[in-house]
Each structure stands twice: as structure tokens, then as C-alpha cells.
Scaffold this active site. Structure first.
Site, PDB file in Angstrom:
ATOM      1  CG  HIS A 115      -1.909   0.976   1.402  1.00 11.39           C
ATOM      2  ND1 HIS A 115      -1.661   2.275   1.761  1.00 11.39           N
ATOM      3  CD2 HIS A 115      -3.250   0.878   1.231  1.00 11.39           C
ATOM      4  CE1 HIS A 115      -2.808   2.943   1.805  1.00 11.39           C
ATOM      5  NE2 HIS A 115      -3.788   2.119   1.481  1.00 11.39           N
ATOM      6  CG  ASP A 143       0.449  -2.503   6.110  1.00 11.46           C
ATOM      7  OD1 ASP A 143      -0.405  -2.507   7.031  1.00 11.46           O
ATOM      8  OD2 ASP A 143       0.253  -1.997   4.990  1.00 11.46           O
ATOM      9  CD  GLN A 173      -6.742  -4.452   4.176  1.00 13.62           C
ATOM     10  OE1 GLN A 173      -7.704  -5.154   4.474  1.00 13.62           O
ATOM     11  NE2 GLN A 173      -6.886  -3.179   3.873  1.00 13.62           N
ATOM     12  CE  LYS A 219      -7.241  -0.197   6.362  1.00 13.22           C
ATOM     13  NZ  LYS A 219      -8.099   0.431   5.352  1.00 13.22           N
ATOM     14  CB  CYS A 269      -3.702   3.206  -1.646  1.00  9.03           C
ATOM     15  SG  CYS A 269      -4.942   4.453  -1.406  1.00  9.03           S
TER      16      CYS A 269
END
Lengths: 135, 406
Positions: B121, B197, B200, B224, B364
Site C-alpha cells: 500500500h 503492515d 489487512q 478496519k 493505493c
């Protein structure tokens, strides 16, 4: 909502009349929509009498932006270059026969911005803030 | 297995209509909806406990501080951190990644090497570009294969001389689940620190720091995972956080301030300058409670079931191209696709007219899109409250788009 996909828009996006390139354009400009990354280029051929004798666009985009680009090109051919200044978003919506709604308004107005960039480069004019922001 | 239709009652927004149709919310990789328990926690905080944290000795401040720190303990437990002091609250995962890039990056020398992946991202690319440009450090990328997985064949040579390796656990654009443990082990062997990261992954899979091979940092976002916007998390190994310079300066992050210099507060407070989103952090605690009750393993199974149906139904529609790994094991609940002859924005507009909320665009992740030769895609992403019938609504809406543009 689906009103934005009228027969005219769908037909123009499938079979554009003014898509392509001009061999020796008098002015050209290119820009992209930061939201989707779609890019449109506009080329203008300007006659000695200051009239736009041809206008062509290229690039990738959604049905709204492609139809808008085609309608804008069609409208500007045979018009005076200086008339591009007064050519505004209301004129684009009128050509499209609808307002595309807030989420798609930039799709319709990116071609307007790009054609103005090309024309203004010859006219020595600057995009207004709203024209640049496609608002 | 839990029943998605039962928990939907906890989410007020899911009963509303969009464009005259029942909302089918499939934009969960962008942000998830919030259960009433989270909404109530925000309202309860402002109605009953509002005060600044870590400052006053009055009752309300003590109460607010207590609840705020309780959320920190819950967050630490949720990902298996060694302690609450390893959890820094930021405003989003992007800020968490910027914190690591800036604070860790300050020690990068000329020619230092930072390794990312091509599927990141923008939030895990741009902060590193900024710091590498300033430090004249080198950026390298683990390549992505056509199937949307990382190409680890040359990993060891890519890692040579690396100081920092930062990559996504799960791709936001394709849903690819990366082998964090393998890459982390290799990176550690090469002497590099590892930042994940997790934006997700933490919301969708059981995630434990130790099980992932003990990466040194992990960033994720509350919004999220059923929590409010405005709250991000950075997990950082305590010794590292202690040795790193602060990112933002201000109140709460200091022990003592003189006119020319200051002493930093202990971690994690050293990295939390200024008044945080107190209500948001406390409500995030309610989101974690909710997720714990559902069970992350069960959420993963549920999303896998939805994904399987989606890949099957969408795969049966002529002209639909599906992107990302086909193996359900290697993939989170994300379906990225295109419909032949229909621009993703047009497809998303038709889906919206049917009440189906999806994302269309480059997600993104422009370098990834470019690598795969795509301008943009339509992305449907699932969560615990999505029902199998909603996947059918999605597939039917795609068929409708095809009919309009045929």
C-alpha cells in the site's frame, strides 16, 4: 442512479467519433484523475483564423469520461479557440444530457480540464482553481 | 462457526437501504462497519467519563486513563505482545508506519538498505521513499509474480546489507497472504529489523507476534476491525522502542522539559505526543472484546467460505477476470476483479445502484497495479457480518452491469 448510463453515453463510449491522434497538433495536453489514475490526452488543430479545425482525445477511462471527451471534441470543432474559455461544466452536463452525480462528476470534467489546458497554453490563460480541481 | 445473519443485528447501519436496495457492504478492506457495542462505548465515554488522560488526579481523569490503558492491555493480548508497553496508539496504520520509517530511519546511513515488496500500500512505500531520499539510502523491492504472490527466489540476495524490511502481511488489493514467518526469519538472519503492515491481517486472521516469527514492528488500524476511525496501533519490541528517538514532540511524551532540551517519557508514552483519541481508543477496546467473542479463527473460516463462493460465482460469469492467488489458503477475504469492456468505475456505479458497496480504483497500490498491467480493478472485501446471500447479490449485480454495457 443508472440514469447516468443512457443510450447516448453507452453508444459514445463504445464508438467514439473523435478518438485518435492528430499528426501535427497545434496544442496538446494530458492529465490524470488522481482518484482512479485514468489518463486523458487532448490534441487540438488550430487554423489561421483562430478556429479549432480538429480535436482528438486518447487515453483510458470510464464510460462517463470517454463520452464526455467525445462530446467535448465534437462540440469544439469549428468553434473559435477563444470560446474554450467560456465553455464550462454546465455546457458539459448539457451535452451529456445529465448530471453524473457527486461520485462521478470528476469523470465528466477531467476531459474539460485537459482540453482547457491545451487551449489555454495557446491563449496564455491559466486554469481557474475550480477548473483545475474539476469542480 | 457463527451465524453472520445473527450478528448483523448488532450493526445498525446494515439495516439501512442504499439507492432503494438493501445495503450489501463489501468495502471492508477500506473500513468496516461498527457494532452497537462500539458506538455505545464512544457515547458512554463522552456521557460519563470524559477527561484528559495521564494528567489530572481528579476522579474522571483517573477513570479515563484507566479505560484508555485497559484498551492498551487488550490490544497487547490480542496480538500476543509481551506487554502493554509494546503498544503505541497513533491515529492510523499510516501514522504507525511513518513513525517506524522516521524514528528507525534516522539511524540509516548513506547506502543503508531498506527492503519493501512491490505489493505494498502507498502508506508502506512513501514514508520509506521520504526517509531514504533524505538519508541517501537504497530502496529495494521483493518482486510480485503474475499470480499475485511474492517471488522469494532471490530473497537472500535482496536482503544482503538490509537494515529494515517492511512489508504487508495481507495485500489490500489482492488479498494475498504473505509468508511473514519465512521472510522475517530470513531478514533477521541478514541482520535486518522487520516491520509488518498488518492493516489487512490483524482484523481478519488470528495474528500472534511469536507465531509470525517475531517481527519487530507491526502496524494496524482500529477502523478496519470494527473500531472507530482515528486510532492506529504500532506494536514495537520494547527494547527497540526504548532505544529509538521520538517521532512527534509535545505533551505526554516527555519526562522533563528544559528550555534547550528534554528528557523523554518511558515507552510507549514517548511516542504518544499530545492528547490522543481517547474515546476512540476506549471504543477500540470494545471492538476487540467483540472480535474475541466471535473468535478470529472463526472469522477466518467464515471469510474463507464467502471467498470460495465468490470465486466460484464470479468465475462462472463470462468476461470476468479475477486477480490474486487462486489458493484459498494464500488469500484473505478479498476479490479483486474486472469485467471485460467495463471500466471499474462504471462497474462500481452499477453495483452501487444495486446497493452493493465496493471499491474501484488502484487501491493505493499503484506499483502493484502497474506490475500486473492493470489500471485499476473492482474490489469486493468481506467481513464477519457478510452473509453468503450477499455474495450472490454481488454476482447478480455484476451480471446486471454486463447487461447494461453489452
Amino acid at each position: 442512479m443508472l440514469d447516468i448510463y443512457g443510450e447516448q453515453i453507452l453508444e459514445l463510449s463504445r464508438h467514439p467519433r473523435h478518438r485518435g491522434a492528430i499528426r501535427k497538433p497545434s496544442a496538446a495536453s494530458k492529465d490524470s484523475n488522481p482518484l482512479c489514475g485514468d489518463e486523458i490526452e487532448f490534441q487540438l488543430l488550430i487554423g489561421e483564423d483562430g478556429k479549432i479545425t480538429d480535436a482528438k482525445f486518447s487515453g483510458q477511462g470510464c464510460a462517463i469520461s470517454m463520452a464526455s471527451a467525445d462530446l467535448i471534441a465534437n462540440e469544439l470543432i469549428d468553434k473559435k479557440l477563444s470560446s474554450v474559455k467560456g465553455f464550462d461544466k454546465a455546457a458539459v452536463f448539457s451535452l451529456l444530457g445529465m448530471h453524473p452525480g457527486p461520485s462521478r462528476v470528476k469523470c465528466a470534467l477531467l476531459p474539460l480540464k485537459v482540453v482547457k489546458m491545451a487551449a489555454y497554453s495557446k491563449l496564455g490563460a491559466q486554469l481557474t482553481e475550480k477548473e483545475a480541481a474539476m469542480e | 462457526m457463527f451465524d453472520a445473519t445473527k450478528i448483523r443485528g448488532d450493526f445498525p447501519i446494515l439495516s439501512r437501504k442504499v439507492n432503494g436496495k438493501r445495503l450489501v457492504y463489501l468495502d471492508n478492506a477500506s473500513t468496516t462497519q461498527k457494532p452497537i457495542q462500539v458506538i455505545n462505548a464512544i457515547s458512554d465515554y463522552y456521557s460519563n467519563s470524559n477527561a484528559n488522560v495521564h494528567r489530572g488526579i481528579h476522579a474522571l481523569s483517573m477513570e479515563a486513563s484507566g479505560k484508555f490503558e485497559e484498551s492498551r492491555r487488550k490490544t497487547a493480548a490480542f496480538i500476543g505482545a509481551s506487554g502493554a508497553s509494546e503498544i503505541v496508539f497513533t491515529k492510523n496504520a499510516t501514522e504507525s508506519l511513518n513513525l517506524v520509517a522516521n524514528s528507525l530511519g534516522s539511524a540509516l546511513g548513506k547506502g543503508g538498505v531498506v527492503v519493501l515488496s512491490e505489493m505494498e500500500h502507498h502508506s508502506n512505500i512513501v514514508p520509506w521513499q521520504l526517509v531514504c531520499r533524505e538519508k541517501k539510502a537504497e530502496l529495494r523491492f521483493i518482486p510480485v509474480k503474475r499470480d499475485g504472490t511474492l517471488d522469494l527466489a532471490e530473497l537472500d540476495s535482496l536482503l544482503e546489507g538490509a537494515k529494515i524490511v517492511s512489508f504487508a502481511h495481507v495485500s489490500n488489493a489482492l488479498g494475498t497472504i504473505n509468508d511473514v514467518k519465512k521472510i522475517t526469519n530470513s531478514a533477521h538472519k541478514a541482520g535486518a529489523l522487520v516491520c509488518i503492515d498488518g492493516a489487512q491481517s490483524v482484523p481478519h486472521l488470528p495474528v500472534g507476534i511469536a507465531q509470525l516469527g517475531s517481527p519487530d514492528f507491526m502496524a494496524f488500524s482500529a477502523h478496519k476491525m470494527l473500531g472507530p476511525t482515528g486510532v492506529g496501533v504500532l506494536y514495537g519490541r520494547k527494547e527497540l522502542l526504548e532505544s529509538m528517538p521520538p517521532f512527534l514532540g509535545g505533551g505526554d511524551m516527555i519526562r522533563e522539559v528544559k528550555l534547550q532540551s528534554s528528557m523523554w517519557n518511558e515507552v510507549p508514552h514517548k511516542f504518544e505526543a499530545g492528547t490522543p483519541d481517547i474515546a476512540g481508543v476506549i471504543a477500540f477496546g470494545a471492538a476487540l472484546d467483540y472480535l474475541k467473542k466471535l473468535g478470529m479463527g472463526r472469522i477466518r473460516l467464515h471469510e474463507g467460505k464467502l471467498l470460495k463462493i465468490a470465486l466460484q460465482l464470479m468465475g462462472e460469469i463470462p468476461g470476468v477476470s479475477l486477480y490474486g492467488p487462486r489458493s484459498l489458503e494464500l488469500r484473505g477475504g478479498v476479490v479483486s476483479f474486472n469485467v471485460e469492456g467495463i471500466h471499474p468505475h462504471d462497474a462500481a456505479s452499477v453495483l452501487d445502484s444495486q446497493g452493493v458497496a465496493v471499491r474501484a480504483g488502484h487501491h493505493c497500490a499503484m506499483p502493484l497495479m502497474r506490475k500486473l498491467g492493470l489500471g485499476s480493478t473492482v474490489r469486493a472485501s468481506f467481513y464477519a457480518y457478510n452473509a453468503p446471500e450477499e455474495v450472490e447479490v454481488l454476482a447478480n449485480a455484476v451480471k446486471k452491469a454486463k447487461a447494461i454495457f453489452s
